[in-house]
Each structure stands twice: as structure tokens, then as C-alpha cells.
Design a protein around this motif. Sequence first.
Motif, PDB file in Angstrom:
ATOM      1  N   ILE A  98      44.517  38.636  50.512  1.00  0.00           N
ATOM      2  CA  ILE A  98      44.710  37.294  51.060  1.00  0.00           C
ATOM      3  C   ILE A  98      46.148  36.811  50.892  1.00  0.00           C
ATOM      4  CG2 ILE A  98      43.959  34.881  50.999  1.00  0.00           C
ATOM      5  CD1 ILE A  98      41.819  36.769  51.996  1.00  0.00           C
ATOM      6  N   TRP A  99      46.640  36.871  49.676  1.00  0.00           N
ATOM      7  CA  TRP A  99      47.981  36.361  49.392  1.00  0.00           C
ATOM      8  C   TRP A  99      49.030  37.251  50.032  1.00  0.00           C
ATOM      9  CZ3 TRP A  99      51.991  38.109  45.906  1.00  0.00           C
ATOM     10  CH2 TRP A  99      52.995  37.159  45.662  1.00  0.00           C
ATOM     11  N   TYR A 119      38.828  40.974  44.941  1.00  0.00           N
ATOM     12  CA  TYR A 119      40.056  40.344  45.413  1.00  0.00           C
ATOM     13  C   TYR A 119      40.002  38.820  45.266  1.00  0.00           C
ATOM     14  CZ  TYR A 119      37.858  38.989  49.871  1.00  0.00           C
ATOM     15  OH  TYR A 119      37.049  38.430  50.845  1.00  0.00           O
ATOM     16  N   GLN A 120      38.828  38.276  44.997  1.00  0.00           N
ATOM     17  CA  GLN A 120      38.690  36.838  44.779  1.00  0.00           C
ATOM     18  C   GLN A 120      38.987  36.436  43.333  1.00  0.00           C
ATOM     19  OE1 GLN A 120      34.602  36.830  46.345  1.00  0.00           O
ATOM     20  NE2 GLN A 120      35.305  35.392  47.925  1.00  0.00           N
ATOM     21  N   LEU A 121      39.415  37.394  42.528  1.00  0.00           N
ATOM     22  CA  LEU A 121      39.759  37.143  41.131  1.00  0.00           C
ATOM     23  C   LEU A 121      41.258  37.294  40.911  1.00  0.00           C
ATOM     24  CD1 LEU A 121      36.883  39.175  39.434  1.00  0.00           C
ATOM     25  CD2 LEU A 121      37.135  36.672  39.394  1.00  0.00           C
ATOM     26  N   CYS A 122      41.772  36.539  39.952  1.00  0.00           N
ATOM     27  CA  CYS A 122      43.167  36.675  39.536  1.00  0.00           C
ATOM     28  C   CYS A 122      43.189  37.108  38.083  1.00  0.00           C
ATOM     29  CB  CYS A 122      43.898  35.341  39.700  1.00  0.00           C
ATOM     30  SG  CYS A 122      45.630  35.387  39.179  1.00  0.00           S
ATOM     31  N   MET A 123      43.882  38.209  37.795  1.00  0.00           N
ATOM     32  CA  MET A 123      44.028  38.724  36.432  1.00  0.00           C
ATOM     33  C   MET A 123      45.410  38.370  35.921  1.00  0.00           C
ATOM     34  SD  MET A 123      42.651  40.469  33.921  1.00  0.00           S
ATOM     35  CE  MET A 123      43.559  40.160  32.391  1.00  0.00           C
ATOM     36  N   ILE A 124      45.466  37.707  34.760  1.00  0.00           N
ATOM     37  CA  ILE A 124      46.729  37.242  34.196  1.00  0.00           C
ATOM     38  C   ILE A 124      46.881  37.779  32.773  1.00  0.00           C
ATOM     39  CG2 ILE A 124      48.127  35.221  33.610  1.00  0.00           C
ATOM     40  CD1 ILE A 124      46.373  33.623  35.589  1.00  0.00           C
ATOM     41  N   GLY A 125      47.995  38.440  32.480  1.00  0.00           N
ATOM     42  CA  GLY A 125      48.194  38.968  31.139  1.00  0.00           C
ATOM     43  C   GLY A 125      49.611  39.444  30.903  1.00  0.00           C
ATOM     44  N   ASP A 126      49.890  39.790  29.651  1.00  0.00           N
ATOM     45  CA  ASP A 126      51.248  40.183  29.261  1.00  0.00           C
ATOM     46  C   ASP A 126      51.451  41.700  29.231  1.00  0.00           C
ATOM     47  OD1 ASP A 126      49.551  40.176  26.803  1.00  0.00           O
ATOM     48  OD2 ASP A 126      51.398  40.883  25.862  1.00  0.00           O
ATOM     49  N   ARG A 127      50.378  42.470  29.476  1.00  0.00           N
ATOM     50  CA  ARG A 127      50.479  43.927  29.393  1.00  0.00           C
ATOM     51  C   ARG A 127      50.343  44.563  30.768  1.00  0.00           C
ATOM     52  NH1 ARG A 127      49.303  46.926  25.255  1.00  0.00           N
ATOM     53  NH2 ARG A 127      50.304  48.453  26.618  1.00  0.00           N
ATOM     54  N   LEU A 128      51.339  45.357  31.133  1.00  0.00           N
ATOM     55  CA  LEU A 128      51.322  46.026  32.434  1.00  0.00           C
ATOM     56  C   LEU A 128      50.265  47.128  32.497  1.00  0.00           C
ATOM     57  CD1 LEU A 128      55.176  46.331  33.057  1.00  0.00           C
ATOM     58  CD2 LEU A 128      53.597  44.721  34.154  1.00  0.00           C
ATOM     59  N   LEU A 129      50.174  47.930  31.433  1.00  0.00           N
ATOM     60  CA  LEU A 129      49.318  49.119  31.481  1.00  0.00           C
ATOM     61  C   LEU A 129      47.842  48.830  31.245  1.00  0.00           C
ATOM     62  CD1 LEU A 129      51.514  51.838  29.728  1.00  0.00           C
ATOM     63  CD2 LEU A 129      51.202  51.403  32.170  1.00  0.00           C
ATOM     64  N   THR A 130      47.516  47.615  30.855  1.00  0.00           N
ATOM     65  CA  THR A 130      46.107  47.261  30.695  1.00  0.00           C
ATOM     66  C   THR A 130      45.725  46.138  31.653  1.00  0.00           C
ATOM     67  OG1 THR A 130      46.689  45.828  28.824  1.00  0.00           O
ATOM     68  CG2 THR A 130      45.942  48.051  28.313  1.00  0.00           C
ATOM     69  N   ASP A 131      46.311  44.962  31.492  1.00  0.00           N
ATOM     70  CA  ASP A 131      45.953  43.806  32.307  1.00  0.00           C
ATOM     71  C   ASP A 131      46.270  44.023  33.789  1.00  0.00           C
ATOM     72  OD1 ASP A 131      45.320  42.448  29.892  1.00  0.00           O
ATOM     73  OD2 ASP A 131      47.432  41.923  29.638  1.00  0.00           O
ATOM     74  N   ILE A 132      47.509  44.399  34.073  1.00  0.00           N
ATOM     75  CA  ILE A 132      47.941  44.512  35.470  1.00  0.00           C
ATOM     76  C   ILE A 132      47.314  45.736  36.143  1.00  0.00           C
ATOM     77  CG2 ILE A 132      49.914  44.669  37.017  1.00  0.00           C
ATOM     78  CD1 ILE A 132      49.518  41.979  35.419  1.00  0.00           C
ATOM     79  N   SER A 153      55.517  33.241  51.765  1.00  0.00           N
ATOM     80  CA  SER A 153      54.563  32.456  52.539  1.00  0.00           C
ATOM     81  C   SER A 153      53.748  31.504  51.685  1.00  0.00           C
ATOM     82  CB  SER A 153      53.608  33.388  53.300  1.00  0.00           C
ATOM     83  OG  SER A 153      52.878  34.201  52.397  1.00  0.00           O
ATOM     84  N   CYS A 154      53.589  31.820  50.393  1.00  0.00           N
ATOM     85  CA  CYS A 154      52.800  30.966  49.505  1.00  0.00           C
ATOM     86  C   CYS A 154      53.345  31.097  48.086  1.00  0.00           C
ATOM     87  CB  CYS A 154      51.314  31.346  49.556  1.00  0.00           C
ATOM     88  SG  CYS A 154      50.282  30.374  48.439  1.00  0.00           S
ATOM     89  N   GLU A 155      54.186  30.154  47.710  1.00  0.00           N
ATOM     90  CA  GLU A 155      54.827  30.218  46.403  1.00  0.00           C
ATOM     91  C   GLU A 155      53.872  29.682  45.344  1.00  0.00           C
ATOM     92  OE1 GLU A 155      59.197  29.167  44.503  1.00  0.00           O
ATOM     93  OE2 GLU A 155      58.504  28.142  46.302  1.00  0.00           O
ATOM     94  N   ILE A 156      53.502  30.527  44.385  1.00  0.00           N
ATOM     95  CA  ILE A 156      52.540  30.105  43.370  1.00  0.00           C
ATOM     96  C   ILE A 156      53.172  29.990  41.978  1.00  0.00           C
ATOM     97  CG2 ILE A 156      50.507  30.947  44.575  1.00  0.00           C
ATOM     98  CD1 ILE A 156      50.573  33.472  42.981  1.00  0.00           C
ATOM     99  N   LEU A 186      46.430  28.925  44.091  1.00  0.00           N
ATOM    100  CA  LEU A 186      45.609  30.124  43.925  1.00  0.00           C
ATOM    101  C   LEU A 186      44.248  29.923  44.566  1.00  0.00           C
ATOM    102  CD1 LEU A 186      46.114  31.397  40.244  1.00  0.00           C
ATOM    103  CD2 LEU A 186      47.028  32.386  42.341  1.00  0.00           C
ATOM    104  N   ARG A 187      43.659  28.764  44.316  1.00  0.00           N
ATOM    105  CA  ARG A 187      42.324  28.478  44.846  1.00  0.00           C
ATOM    106  C   ARG A 187      42.342  28.196  46.345  1.00  0.00           C
ATOM    107  NH1 ARG A 187      39.892  22.855  43.235  1.00  0.00           N
ATOM    108  NH2 ARG A 187      41.419  22.321  44.864  1.00  0.00           N
ATOM    109  N   ASP A 188      43.259  27.340  46.774  1.00  0.00           N
ATOM    110  CA  ASP A 188      43.206  26.838  48.142  1.00  0.00           C
ATOM    111  C   ASP A 188      43.869  27.736  49.162  1.00  0.00           C
ATOM    112  OD1 ASP A 188      41.952  24.661  47.015  1.00  0.00           O
ATOM    113  OD2 ASP A 188      43.722  23.349  47.091  1.00  0.00           O
ATOM    114  N   GLU A 189      44.855  28.563  48.743  1.00  0.00           N
ATOM    115  CA  GLU A 189      45.616  29.340  49.710  1.00  0.00           C
ATOM    116  C   GLU A 189      45.570  30.843  49.482  1.00  0.00           C
ATOM    117  OE1 GLU A 189      49.531  27.754  50.555  1.00  0.00           O
ATOM    118  OE2 GLU A 189      48.957  25.794  49.726  1.00  0.00           O
TER     119      GLU A 189
END
Length: 239
Positions: free
Chosen positions: A212-213, A140-153, A218-221, A40-43
Motif C-alpha cells: 500500500i505505502w 501487509y496490514q501490520l507495521c513492525m517497529i524495532g531497533d534490530r535489523l536482523l530480527t525485527d525488520i 507520496s506519503c511522509e510518515i 499509517l492508519r489512514d493512508e
Amino acid sequence: MVQSLNLKALASLTSIIRRPYLASPHVFVKTISDIDYRKLRDECGIRGVIFDKDNTLTAPYETTTHLNASIGLRNAISVFGIDQVAILSNSAGTKDDPNYEDAVKIERDMGINVIRHDEKKPGGLDEVMKHFEDSVIEPYQLCMIGDRLLTDIVFGNLYGMLTIHCLPLCTGKDNARDNKIASLIRPVENGALYGNWFGGRIVRNKTIPHKIWAGEESCEIVLSKQTKNVNDSDKMNSN
């Protein structure tokens, strides 16, 4: 803590109806421990990581990291540093949290910052950007991670973040303290997106590209092969 009605989420329904792909994540994982944070950080150009709390990092309304999330949280902090990892919750750190008492307790017990914000997800971008202002210039330099589609995603996709959706950590009796509305809506939203029907497939095929991703090809995370094999019924039936 009793959560108030999420007016921001209700207001965003019109946008989601017009653009349902806002709820389609870039990546799906079983838990946050299945993520390659170094990539996530490097690629992927990511400079900061935002976690939802309940059922992403902890059991609902608990302040200790769930066993299945502990490795992931440690890895995120190790790669990005403690100041570049934070919680954005729709309970702790909001107006539902008197004097931010829960936020303070989480920070003390878990050792991770909780962003204070007035608007619930999918609102709250200004407070998020202020929190990361020393390292993040664009969302776009942030990654949001969560279990809820309608709020987090939806929150992450609205602003061009990299979005990662995970299964809830707790189910059945272990999930008894979950927010009742969330526990009812989660399987519906997951079923709509991941179900084997033409609408879900169309939405997934229109997932908003990240700046970026370029994709898993091309970049398996995703670290865990087991995560990749989680079938659609697991995603739909989680609650």
C-alpha cells in the motif's frame, strides 16, 4: 531473564545472505515518537502495530516506557486502539519467560499486550496473526517497529509488513543490561546497511516495496525533521 540462542535468526541467515534487502526497512526514525501513526492508519492500510520491546519501547529488561518513546506509544494507542497495538519480544512472552511472568508484568505496568510466541523473531507469524485476527486479514496490514535489523525488520519484510527501524533508546552505561549478543551485532548490522559503501547502497535501493505505502515522496510518515537529519554515523555507531 537470560535469553536462549535465537535458532530462528540463525536459520534465516541463509535467506538474508541470498536476499540481504530483507534487512532493509521501509522507514528509518530516531525513536517511535517520530512516527505519524494517523497516516499509517489512514493512508498506508495499516490496521495493527507491533513493537519490539527492549531499546524500542523501554530500556533493556525494564517494564516502564522510556521517556523518549512514551509519546509515540501513547499516539499509537490513541490512533489504533489498545487491542491493535502489541509487543513482540524475543524475551518476554517466549519460552525464555517462565510462566510468562515478565509478559504479565509488562502488560500490568505498561498497559499493552505482549504476544506469546514459541518461535523468536523472525519467526512467530502465526501467533501474531492470531492476536490481530479480528482486524487484520493479511500481514501487509501490520507495521513492525524495532531497533534490530536482523530480527525485527527481517521478520516484517519476510511477510510483507510495513517496517520501521529506530535507533536503540539506550547507549553506553544506560545500555549495560542489553543482551550481549544484540549489543555486539547491532552496530555491525547497522554499519553494513547504512555504511557509505556500494553494498549498503545496493541493498537500500532494493528495499522490498510495501503493498500500500508507495514511499516517503507520496506519503511522509516521519514527523520529526531532526530524525531525517540523523547522519549515517549515528545509525552505524548506535549500540
